[in-house]
Design an enzyme around this catalytic site. Structure first.
Site, short mmCIF file in Angstrom:
data_model
loop_
_atom_site.label_atom_id
_atom_site.label_comp_id
_atom_site.label_asym_id
_atom_site.label_seq_id
_atom_site.Cartn_x
_atom_site.Cartn_y
_atom_site.Cartn_z
N ASP A 258 0.83 -1.20 0.00
CA ASP A 258 0.00 0.00 0.00
C ASP A 258 0.87 1.26 0.00
O ASP A 258 1.85 1.35 0.76
CB ASP A 258 -0.87 -0.03 1.26
CG ASP A 258 -1.87 1.09 1.30
OD1 ASP A 258 -2.70 1.15 0.38
OD2 ASP A 258 -1.81 1.93 2.22
N GLU B 31 1.30 -0.69 -5.15
CA GLU B 31 0.37 0.39 -5.45
C GLU B 31 1.22 1.57 -5.91
O GLU B 31 1.60 2.43 -5.12
CB GLU B 31 -0.47 0.79 -4.23
CG GLU B 31 -1.61 1.69 -4.64
CD GLU B 31 -2.17 2.60 -3.55
OE1 GLU B 31 -3.16 3.27 -3.84
OE2 GLU B 31 -1.61 2.65 -2.45
C1 NOJ Z 1 -4.31 3.22 -0.46
C2 NOJ Z 1 -5.58 2.42 -0.43
O1 NOJ Z 1 -5.76 1.77 -1.66
C3 NOJ Z 1 -6.71 3.35 -0.11
O2 NOJ Z 1 -7.95 2.70 -0.15
C4 NOJ Z 1 -6.47 3.97 1.24
O3 NOJ Z 1 -7.50 4.88 1.55
C5 NOJ Z 1 -5.11 4.69 1.24
N1 NOJ Z 1 -4.08 3.81 0.85
C6 NOJ Z 1 -4.79 5.28 2.58
O4 NOJ Z 1 -4.75 4.32 3.56
#
Ligand code: NOJ
Length: 576
Positions: free
Chosen positions: A240, A300
């Protein structure tokens, strides 16, 4: 070389029968190697696997409390196997106050009670083994919940041993944060702590304080979290928000842009708190830990361009195996030219491409690309696009049945905090997170209780049970294209060769594998199109195409009279 036109010899009357035959077929013997093995081309399991994102709150509710859970997911692994899915990525299911619906993790080594227990998790992994579906978890590296025991300790005093596990700084007095950085979720990225008279840094909500990755103890503890899950059978992680791991230690202000973003603050060039070179050092080390378990790291990775995306693979393929190409999701119209350009950029860069259409942060492809009257045909068209390209696709739950985005109509119904803050400009992400549509019974078969988000009204027509019965459904199209992808070597290994690069209506390409190739032609317009193909430079001048999969209602005829119906898909095999 003279232009030699390829002749399509397929008999018109054979076509519908052929398409049906493909639709009825079950997933057969897959060419995807098992985890830890490679195929004849040296490719590893994750290179040929089809990944599928599960948002656990919304996928299947095993205990009928209105929120999805691990038991629910386990019960659907057979469905996913039949669909042609090899691995699921589950967004965070760890204990969490759910401020950011699980992305605010308060314990990295447990399961949130609303989703089940560690025993449920182990059962899911076992069932996954039976069904050949690997489990990928979400690793929230950048921050923790403010309720995580590390942060509670860190906040307790300036002298606590965990103080330096987070990013604490003096401000310029109580109201004046250390610099101008803004949170990606609005307003200052610094929150004042009255007890210890310092600010802490948060890229996202104030309830998600950033970890200090410059502290070796943090790094060690976080690497150990991944080991904990590898030992429980996890096949990898989706990482993430990786680009946010480091901040400039001197806290230099970011340049403000002229425009304001949806929360009212000025847009910033995040040059001092995003994409710092130190990120790559950590990713190399994390990769070494993953390699001990033949695991895969998916990123990501929001990047401004292909060069930045390429950097995430590492100079020697020693960082992320699968950085997601979000640039592909930003081609928000059916434009052959734009898709061609984006695909060529990624493929030519030499990295293994990772394609997706939507996810829990990006409105559903069905609604983004749909024109209001051909949405189902367009859903098949976009499926054919990202599932026939070289690389690894990541599906989003419900994409295979054509789930539409279903945004809240009133601010009082919004669940996602960024929707509350940014309404009406930013309605939040509830629209892409509604419950999976399993059948046409109340609550779409997701749960016996009222679901945490209302089901989309489209569940009456777009649901698994109904679509399973219809050979022409989006679901059966996905099954067919995924079957082709798993069983046809050219689909997996074939070199991508763009065709008719000046054509602004039909996107077409070959996947060439030795003396055979697959021709993909996608009509991206609402009118019939008559593309002409010259395959002589690829050595297929005299080839006679055999249709493998099409959405055309009538036969395409020969090349001279080839007419692709509006938004149709045509996939055929050619041989030398
Ligand atoms: C990335 C995640 O995909 C998203 O859903 C989330 O809100 C943010 N990180 C912050 O935690």
């Amino acid at each position: 070389m003279p232009r030699i036109t390829l002749v399509f010899l397929l008999c018109v009357s054979l076509l519908p029968a052929h398409a049906q035959q493909v639709n009825k077929a079950k997933q057969g013997k897959s060419l995807t190697p098992k985890r830890g093995q490679t195929d004849a081309h040296g490719h590893q399991w994750w290179q040929h696997a089809v990944f599928y994102e599960v948002y656990p709150r919304s996928f299947a509710d095993g205990n009928d409390d209105g929120v999805g859970d691990l038991k629910g997911i386990t019960s659907k692994l057979g469905y996913l196997r039949d669909l042609g899915v090899d691995a699921i990525w589950i967004t965070p299911c760890f204990p969490s106050p759910q401020v950011d619906f699980g992305y605010d993790v308060s314990d990295f080594e447990n399961i949130d009670p609303q989703y089940g227990t560690l025993a449920d998790f182990d059962r899911m992994v076992q069932e996954g083994r039976k069904q050949n579906v690997e489990i990928i978890l979400d690793f929230v590296m950048n921050d923790t919940s403010d309720k995580h025991k590390w942060f509670i300790e860190s906040k307790s005093s300036r002298h606590n041993p965990k103080r330096d596990w987070y990013v604490w700084r003096d401000g310029h007095g109580r109201e004046q944060p250390p610099n101008n950085w803004t949170s990606l979720f609005g307003h200052s990225a610094w929150k004042w702590d009255d007890a210890t008279k310092q600010f802490y840094y948060h890229t996202f909500y104030p309830e998600q304080p950033d970890l200090n990755w410059r502290n070796p103890a943090v790094k060690q503890a976080m690497f150990d979290v991944t080991r904990f899950w590898y030992k429980r059978g996890v096949a990898g992680f989706r990482l993430d928000a990786v680009d946010n791991l480091f901040e400039d230690p001197e806290l230099k202000d970011n340049p403000n842009q002229a425009e304001k973003y949806q929360y009212g603050d000025p847009e910033q060039d995040r040059i001092h708190n995003s994409n710092l070179p130190e990120v790559h050092v950590v990713l190399k080390e994390l990769r070494k830990v993953a390699d001990e378990s033949h695991a895969v790291l998916i990123g990501e990775t929001w990047t401004a361009d292909v060069a930045a995306l390429k950097a995430y693979y590492g100079e020697h393929d020693n960082e992320l195996q699968l950085p997601m190409d979000f640039l592909f999701t930003q081609v928000n119209k059916l434009s052959p030219a734009e898709f061609r350009k984006q695909m060529a950029g990624v493929i030519d860069s030499g990295g293994w491409p990772v394609y997706l259409l939507s996810n829990h942060d990006i409105p559903r492809a069905y609604s983004r690309y749909g024109d209001g009257s051909h949405n189902d045909a367009i859903a098949k068209l976009t499926a054919a696009l990202y599932l026939t390209l070289p690389g690894t696709p990541i599906m989003y739950y419900g994409e295979e049945i054509g789930m539409a985005n279903s945004e809240p109509k009133r601010i009082e119904d919004v669940k996602d905090p960024i929707g509350k803050l940014g309404w009406p400009k930013e309605k939040g992400r509830d629209g892409e997170r509604t419950p999976m549509q399993w059948n046409d019974s109340p609550n779409a078969g997701f749960s016996a209780a009222a679901p945490w988000l209302p089901v989309s009204p489209s569940y009456k027509t777009h649901n698994v049970a109904t679509e399973q019965q219809d050979p022409d459904s989006i679901l059966n199209f996905y099954r067919s294209v995924l079957k082709l992808r798993h069983e046809d070597a050219a689909m997996l290994e074939g070199k991508y060769v763009a065709l008719n690069e000046k054509d602004n209506n039909v996107l077409s390409y070959l996947r060439v594998d030795g003396d055979r190739a697959i021709l993909v032609a996608l009509n991206m317009t609402g009118e019939a199109q008559k593309p002409a193909f010259d395959l002589s430079s690829q050595g297929f001048a005299d080839a006679q195409p055999k249709v493998l999969l099409t959405t055309m209602k009538s036969g395409p005829g020969s090349l001279d009279s080839l007419s692709l119906e509006p938004f149709s898909v045509y996939i055929a095999e050619v041989k030398k």
